[in-house]
Design a protein around this motif. Structure first.
Motif, PDB file in Angstrom:
ATOM      1  N   ARG A   1       5.374  -0.766 -58.054  1.00  0.00           N
ATOM      2  CA  ARG A   1       5.141  -1.421 -59.262  1.00  0.00           C
ATOM      3  C   ARG A   1       3.871  -1.427 -59.718  1.00  0.00           C
TER       4      ARG A   1
ATOM      5  N   PRO B   1       1.335  -3.366 -61.657  1.00  0.00           N
ATOM      6  CA  PRO B   1       1.320  -4.867 -62.401  1.00  0.00           C
ATOM      7  C   PRO B   1       0.759  -4.817 -63.802  1.00  0.00           C
TER       8      PRO B   1
ATOM      9  N   GLU C   1      -1.247  -6.658 -65.383  1.00  0.00           N
ATOM     10  CA  GLU C   1      -2.711  -6.661 -65.539  1.00  0.00           C
ATOM     11  C   GLU C   1      -3.450  -5.342 -65.079  1.00  0.00           C
ATOM     12  N   GLN C   2      -2.790  -4.137 -64.708  1.00  0.00           N
ATOM     13  CA  GLN C   2      -3.270  -2.968 -64.443  1.00  0.00           C
ATOM     14  C   GLN C   2      -2.832  -1.840 -65.417  1.00  0.00           C
TER      15      GLN C   2
ATOM     16  N   GLY D   1       4.053  -8.264 -69.379  1.00  0.00           N
ATOM     17  CA  GLY D   1       5.099  -8.435 -68.311  1.00  0.00           C
ATOM     18  C   GLY D   1       6.393  -8.714 -68.899  1.00  0.00           C
TER      19      GLY D   1
ATOM     20  N   LEU E   1       8.841  -4.147 -67.235  1.00  0.00           N
ATOM     21  CA  LEU E   1       8.296  -3.896 -65.766  1.00  0.00           C
ATOM     22  C   LEU E   1       8.092  -2.355 -65.756  1.00  0.00           C
TER      23      LEU E   1
ATOM     24  N   GLN F   1      13.446  -7.911 -57.868  1.00  0.00           N
ATOM     25  CA  GLN F   1      13.232  -8.539 -59.255  1.00  0.00           C
ATOM     26  C   GLN F   1      14.565  -9.466 -59.857  1.00  0.00           C
TER      27      GLN F   1
END
Length: 134
Positions: free
Chosen positions: A5, A7, A9-10, A45, A48, A101
């Motif tokens: 995954r 994220p 924020e990356q 977000g 995914l 998830q």
């Protein structure tokens, strides 16, 4: 190769390595979004993002959008880009991540060639998508 995954924020930090796979996938996908719009969904977000990694190198991506139905939480594949991102080992990793998830079903709108490949891994054609832009 291993599926991991990425994220939200990356996404901005890794965008230069993600975007070539995503642009290629979105030109062939049914999703009516471009790479910049997908970046918004991924970094917020709403979608995914999974990456196929060999050591530290990104070799492909899968973008997934979730929706809740009466009996299922559906992981809808919006884009798949990269080489050899779909194989028996990676499909099992992909399923494990999606189950974590909360997904109970995987769906996607794909080209016939991808549908043939996915049939080898237990996917079945459920419907034919039609549209008429108004």
């Amino acid at each position: 190769m291993k599926i991991l995954r990425i994220p939200p924020e990356q996404v901005a930090q890794r965008w230069s390595t993600i975007v070539p796979f995503l642009e290629d996938a979105l030109t062939k996908a049914v999703a009516d979004v471009n790479a910049d719009q997908a970046k918004v969904y991924l970094s917020s977000g709403q979608w995914l993002l999974l990456g196929g990694f060999e050591d530290e190198n990104l070799l492909g991506v899968v973008a997934v959008q979730f929706s809740n139905r009466a009996n299922d939480r559906v992981a809808f594949i919006t884009a798949v880009g990269g080489k050899e991102i779909i194989n028996e080992t990676l499909i099992d990793e992909f399923r494990t991540i999606l189950r974590a998830q909360g997904a109970t079903m995987i769906q996607g709108c794909v080209r016939e060639s991808v549908a043939r490949l996915l049939r080898r891994f237990g996917f079945a054609e459920r419907a034919i998508l039609v549209e008429n832009k108004l």
